[in-house]
Design a protein around this motif. Structure first.
Motif, PDB file in Angstrom:
ATOM      1  N   GLU A  50      15.799  33.497 -55.055  1.00  0.00           N
ATOM      2  CA  GLU A  50      17.068  33.339 -54.249  1.00  0.00           C
ATOM      3  C   GLU A  50      18.124  33.015 -55.675  1.00  0.00           C
ATOM      4  N   THR A  51      17.353  31.496 -56.592  1.00  0.00           N
ATOM      5  CA  THR A  51      18.513  31.615 -57.408  1.00  0.00           C
ATOM      6  C   THR A  51      18.471  33.025 -58.311  1.00  0.00           C
ATOM      7  N   ASN A 102      21.617  38.952 -50.292  1.00  0.00           N
ATOM      8  CA  ASN A 102      20.910  38.996 -49.211  1.00  0.00           C
ATOM      9  C   ASN A 102      19.625  39.683 -49.099  1.00  0.00           C
ATOM     10  N   LYS A 105      16.707  37.117 -50.295  1.00  0.00           N
ATOM     11  CA  LYS A 105      16.600  35.658 -49.645  1.00  0.00           C
ATOM     12  C   LYS A 105      15.940  36.333 -48.231  1.00  0.00           C
ATOM     13  N   LYS A 109      12.269  34.206 -47.030  1.00  0.00           N
ATOM     14  CA  LYS A 109      11.724  34.150 -45.753  1.00  0.00           C
ATOM     15  C   LYS A 109      11.207  34.710 -44.963  1.00  0.00           C
ATOM     16  N   SER A 143      19.144  42.659 -43.976  1.00  0.00           N
ATOM     17  CA  SER A 143      19.581  41.446 -44.110  1.00  0.00           C
ATOM     18  C   SER A 143      21.457  41.444 -43.635  1.00  0.00           C
TER      19      SER A 143
END
Lengths: 233, 233
Positions: A50-51, A102, A105, A109, A143
């Motif tokens: 994610e980061t 997008n 991530k 999830k 997304s």
């Protein structure tokens, strides 16, 4: 009969049930098209993160690191998020870390699904085949772009729905996506070129990426997320 | 040339710019259809409120009070959210307060717009005429259902777009809605009957509401939200 639903942006995932379902994450421009291309080019695995910080740390473990923000490659990373930059000679046998705006991530999830497949036009028929051969309920996760529904992911979700047999679809988003695909299936590229994201990418000189990502069934692979990394099934 | 965008659920409004635009709020099943019907029946004003408590308090000020949750009338209120329950004899000259699950929340959120119009199939051509005669940018706000995109609001937004002249639409959601409408305009009722919300309402014996709300141009009125109440323009 199994059910199918479409979540039009990953920000809306909490409105849907994804646990124990067959989930397909779609980010046609470009994360899922790029991840599929990396694995099609012989990479060992792709870790979606994610980061940027998480992604950067993977370099010390020998990963090729890729990161995109606002459609552009992030300074200091080996690659951005362009599928046409992926060369077999550089990626074969490698582990890859990737952080995108997008798509990655969305993938992260979906932990808790029965399986999370990585969907794109490039491997459309393989996705459809897997779903048709399973009795499980299905959730397609588009997304989107910064929380809004986008054209190309909705179109790809519609293409998947159009290929399904023995599914009940009384979900509104499934009807919308299927009708969009039915009206446009003769010319996917031309509709993709009308999308906001295509215009955004054109500005970054990535026109050929859009053509690349609109190709259907050029990669007969089935990448899945094993809760840490994406590998070929 | 003016621009047009569509926000597919009111929860996504923060992703869009609505300040100083011509905004149209759409909740076909049933809030905006019902509000339009109340004003078409001669009521003086309709106040959209977010909570049941706020709505209940309006009774002391002589309002007719209406409230719906999960598709049903809330106990203790005069009416729920059914347009076919509105009788001219009971509503003429009255002030009305209404709280619904999605639509009234969407309306209240659009404060700051140039104007907020209340859209439905019932007054479709009046909405299109207003937008075409103005040079302002436009945002159509679909209410959706509990944070997810729904069929009937997207269809109505597509119907508005299809009637516009001299607008640039390069927004993805505008393309999706317009294509949905173009494929379905011959039979709005039949598509509406396929929607999840229609099925939900049928369960509550409200089949005739769906037929009512699918009628086009039966009410030549232009209701707008004056930041407190909805009145006729």
């Amino acid at each position: 009969m199994s059910s199918i639903e479409i979540c039009l942006t990953h920000e809306q995932l909490e409105n849907y049930q994804h646990k124990d379902k067959n989930v397909v994450v779609i980010d046609v421009l470009r994360a899922t098209s790029t991840i599929n291309t990396i694995l099609f080019s012989g990479a060992k695995s792709v870790m979606p993160v994610e980061t940027l910080d998480e992604c950067m740390k993977l370099r010390d473990q020998g990963y090729i690191i890729m990161a995109e923000r606002m459609g552009k490659k992030v300074e200091g990373f080996d690659f951005g998020n362009s599928p046409t930059k992926i060369k077999k000679s550089e990626f074969e046998g490698k582990d890859v870390g990737i952080a995108t705006s997008n798509g990655t991530k969305a993938i992260v999830k979906t932990k808790g699904s029965h399986i999370t497949l990585i969907g794109s036009f490039l491997n459309l028929s393989k996705i459809i085949e897997y779903i048709n051969n399973s009795n499980n309920d299905v959730l397609l996760v588009c997304s989107g772009w910064k929380g809004s529904t986008n054209l190309e992911d909705t179109l790809c979700a519609g293409a998947i729905v159009a290929g399904l047999q023995n599914f009940e679809y009384d979900s509104d988003t499934v009807i919308i996506a299927k009708k969009l695909y039915e009206q446009s299936k003769g010319d996917i590229l031309s509709l993709m070129q009308k999308s906001s994201h295509a215009k955004r990418l054109s500005g970054y000189d990535n026109v050929k990426d859009i053509e690349f990502c609109s190709q259907v069934d050029t990669q007969e692979i089935l990448p899945f997320f094993d809760k840490e990394k994406i590998r070929l099934l």
